[in-house]
Write a protein that holds these residues in place. Structure first.
Motif, mmCIF file in Angstrom:
data_model
loop_
_atom_site.group_PDB
_atom_site.id
_atom_site.type_symbol
_atom_site.label_atom_id
_atom_site.label_comp_id
_atom_site.label_asym_id
_atom_site.label_seq_id
_atom_site.Cartn_x
_atom_site.Cartn_y
_atom_site.Cartn_z
ATOM 1 N N LYS A 10 0.762 -1.265 -0.023
ATOM 2 C CA LYS A 10 0.070 -0.016 0.081
ATOM 3 C C LYS A 10 0.855 1.443 -0.190
ATOM 4 O O LYS A 10 1.916 1.047 0.312
ATOM 5 N N TYR A 50 -12.412 -2.558 -2.712
ATOM 6 C CA TYR A 50 -12.997 -2.728 -1.429
ATOM 7 C C TYR A 50 -14.646 -2.587 -1.385
ATOM 8 O O TYR A 50 -14.973 -2.137 -0.599
ATOM 9 N N MET A 53 -16.346 -3.365 1.407
ATOM 10 C CA MET A 53 -16.338 -2.410 2.739
ATOM 11 C C MET A 53 -17.353 -1.136 2.396
ATOM 12 O O MET A 53 -17.150 -0.244 3.278
ATOM 13 N N PHE A 58 -15.599 3.963 7.648
ATOM 14 C CA PHE A 58 -14.130 4.558 7.071
ATOM 15 C C PHE A 58 -14.089 4.358 5.870
ATOM 16 O O PHE A 58 -12.899 4.524 5.268
ATOM 17 N N LEU A 62 -10.743 4.951 3.566
ATOM 18 C CA LEU A 62 -9.959 3.831 2.868
ATOM 19 C C LEU A 62 -9.643 3.809 1.593
ATOM 20 O O LEU A 62 -8.635 3.619 1.275
ATOM 21 N N TYR A 65 -6.855 6.393 1.200
ATOM 22 C CA TYR A 65 -5.549 5.676 1.786
ATOM 23 C C TYR A 65 -5.001 4.991 0.503
ATOM 24 O O TYR A 65 -4.101 5.028 -0.026
ATOM 25 N N ARG A 91 -1.196 -14.576 4.231
ATOM 26 C CA ARG A 91 -1.993 -13.878 5.330
ATOM 27 C C ARG A 91 -1.354 -13.995 6.759
ATOM 28 O O ARG A 91 -1.191 -13.068 7.372
ATOM 29 N N THR A 97 -5.473 -7.551 10.602
ATOM 30 C CA THR A 97 -5.916 -6.272 9.888
ATOM 31 C C THR A 97 -5.650 -5.011 10.846
ATOM 32 O O THR A 97 -4.748 -4.157 10.391
ATOM 33 N N ARG A 108 2.697 -6.551 9.172
ATOM 34 C CA ARG A 108 1.730 -5.481 9.710
ATOM 35 C C ARG A 108 2.106 -5.009 11.342
ATOM 36 O O ARG A 108 2.067 -3.904 11.516
ATOM 37 N N GLY A 118 -7.459 7.562 13.084
ATOM 38 C CA GLY A 118 -7.947 6.355 13.322
ATOM 39 C C GLY A 118 -7.977 5.522 12.105
ATOM 40 O O GLY A 118 -8.420 4.439 11.746
ATOM 41 N N ILE A 119 -7.150 5.806 11.163
ATOM 42 C CA ILE A 119 -6.808 4.946 9.978
ATOM 43 C C ILE A 119 -5.854 4.071 10.118
ATOM 44 O O ILE A 119 -4.800 3.966 10.824
ATOM 45 N N TYR A 120 -6.210 2.594 9.762
ATOM 46 C CA TYR A 120 -5.500 1.572 9.817
ATOM 47 C C TYR A 120 -4.446 1.596 8.866
ATOM 48 O O TYR A 120 -4.710 1.245 7.865
ATOM 49 N N ASN A 122 -1.747 -0.262 7.547
ATOM 50 C CA ASN A 122 -1.151 -1.705 7.609
ATOM 51 C C ASN A 122 -0.455 -2.039 6.529
ATOM 52 O O ASN A 122 -0.193 -3.377 6.360
ATOM 53 N N HIS A 125 -1.748 -5.472 1.645
ATOM 54 C CA HIS A 125 -3.094 -6.145 1.260
ATOM 55 C C HIS A 125 -2.633 -7.632 0.780
ATOM 56 O O HIS A 125 -1.730 -7.902 0.236
ATOM 57 N N ALA A 126 -3.404 -8.557 1.315
ATOM 58 C CA ALA A 126 -3.286 -9.843 0.738
ATOM 59 C C ALA A 126 -4.665 -10.433 0.654
ATOM 60 O O ALA A 126 -5.643 -10.461 1.906
HETATM 61 P P1 GDP Z 1 -7.808 -7.329 5.494
HETATM 62 O O1 GDP Z 1 -8.281 -8.326 4.808
HETATM 63 O O2 GDP Z 1 -6.969 -7.923 6.645
HETATM 64 O O3 GDP Z 1 -6.987 -6.300 4.563
HETATM 65 O O4 GDP Z 1 -8.965 -6.651 6.422
HETATM 66 P P2 GDP Z 1 -10.614 -6.075 5.801
HETATM 67 O O5 GDP Z 1 -10.728 -6.796 4.396
HETATM 68 O O6 GDP Z 1 -11.479 -6.590 6.912
HETATM 69 O O7 GDP Z 1 -10.367 -4.679 5.754
HETATM 70 C C1 GDP Z 1 -9.965 -3.967 4.441
HETATM 71 C C2 GDP Z 1 -8.963 -2.820 4.980
HETATM 72 O O8 GDP Z 1 -9.808 -1.995 5.345
HETATM 73 C C3 GDP Z 1 -7.907 -3.320 5.889
HETATM 74 O O9 GDP Z 1 -6.640 -3.604 5.644
HETATM 75 C C4 GDP Z 1 -7.747 -1.867 6.562
HETATM 76 O O10 GDP Z 1 -6.971 -1.192 5.793
HETATM 77 C C5 GDP Z 1 -9.159 -1.162 6.453
HETATM 78 N N1 GDP Z 1 -10.020 -1.575 7.756
HETATM 79 C C6 GDP Z 1 -10.760 -2.758 8.034
HETATM 80 N N2 GDP Z 1 -11.078 -2.625 9.345
HETATM 81 C C7 GDP Z 1 -10.786 -1.497 9.823
HETATM 82 C C8 GDP Z 1 -11.359 -0.462 10.895
HETATM 83 O O11 GDP Z 1 -11.791 -1.166 11.739
HETATM 84 N N3 GDP Z 1 -10.824 0.821 10.893
HETATM 85 C C9 GDP Z 1 -10.107 1.361 9.942
HETATM 86 N N4 GDP Z 1 -9.749 2.646 9.975
HETATM 87 N N5 GDP Z 1 -9.524 0.790 8.846
HETATM 88 C C10 GDP Z 1 -10.196 -0.613 8.724
#
Ligand code: GDP
Ligand code: MG
Length: 170
Positions: A10, A50, A53, A58, A62, A65, A91, A97, A108, A118-120, A122, A125-126
């Protein structure tokens, strides 16, 4: 079972010059890289990536980001890793996450953070499972960009204009 999985470094990973470190960590899996490129994601690609999502509070952050708007680094490195149990192996190496809950030695856990907004962040991505992997690989890559035959293809005639090199020779 042999699987393919989409990996994205990312924009925060690229901004922090973590490409080498992350690729070294991924090489521990002994999986094969079968496709790789640098991409400047637009909002359409990011939203499609995404799509699950969309209802999250968020979602807008996202998209900003992954498009690099937050880091002023409008690029991601997209790769396809292939081999035995590829999805789970990658993974596990990535970690949870939430970077603060991720195992400290995971990618991560080592390089991620949660911003004050509050942005993750991380860094990687996988794909989460085979269905996601298939959808994501087809979204980010065309068949000819992948060096092995992964999914069924078809030949179609394209009439639109494409950009080519002005001159291949100096
Ligand atoms: P991943 O498969 O581990 O990447 O997680 P997800 O598929 O659930 O979420 C996709 C991406 O959304 C994550 O990698 C984070 O960048 C973001 N994300 C997920 N959950 C949260 C959250 O609770 N808060 C915030 N700020 N970002 C999140
Ligand atoms: Mg996911």
């Amino acid at each position: 079972m042999k699987q393919a999985t989409l990996v994205l470094i990312k924009p925060d990973g690229l901004k922090k010059s973590l490409t080498g470190n992350i690729l070294t960590r991924l090489s521990e899996t002994k999986l094969d890289i079968i496709a790789a490129k640098i991409v400047r994601p637009n909002r359409e690609l990011a939203s499609e990536h995404y799509c699950q999502m969309k209802e999250k509070p968020f979602f807008e952050e996202l998209i900003q980001y992954i498009c690099g708007e937050i880091h002023d680094k409008h690029k991601v490195m997209a790769m396809v890793y292939y081999g035995e149990d590829a999805i789970k192996k990658v993974r596990n190496l990535c970690g949870a996450t939430n970077p603060e809950e991720a195992e400290p030695t995971s990618i991560r856990g080592s390089y991620g953070r949660i911003t004050s907004a509050g942005i993750y962040e991380n860094v990687i991505h996988a794909s989460g499972n085979e269905t996601e992997a298939k959808r994501e690989i087809k979204l980010w890559f065309e068949p000819d960009e992948i060096i092995i035959h992964l999914f069924p293809t078809k030949i179609t005639e394209i009439t639109s204009k494409v950009r080519v090199w002005h001159d291949r020779r100096p």
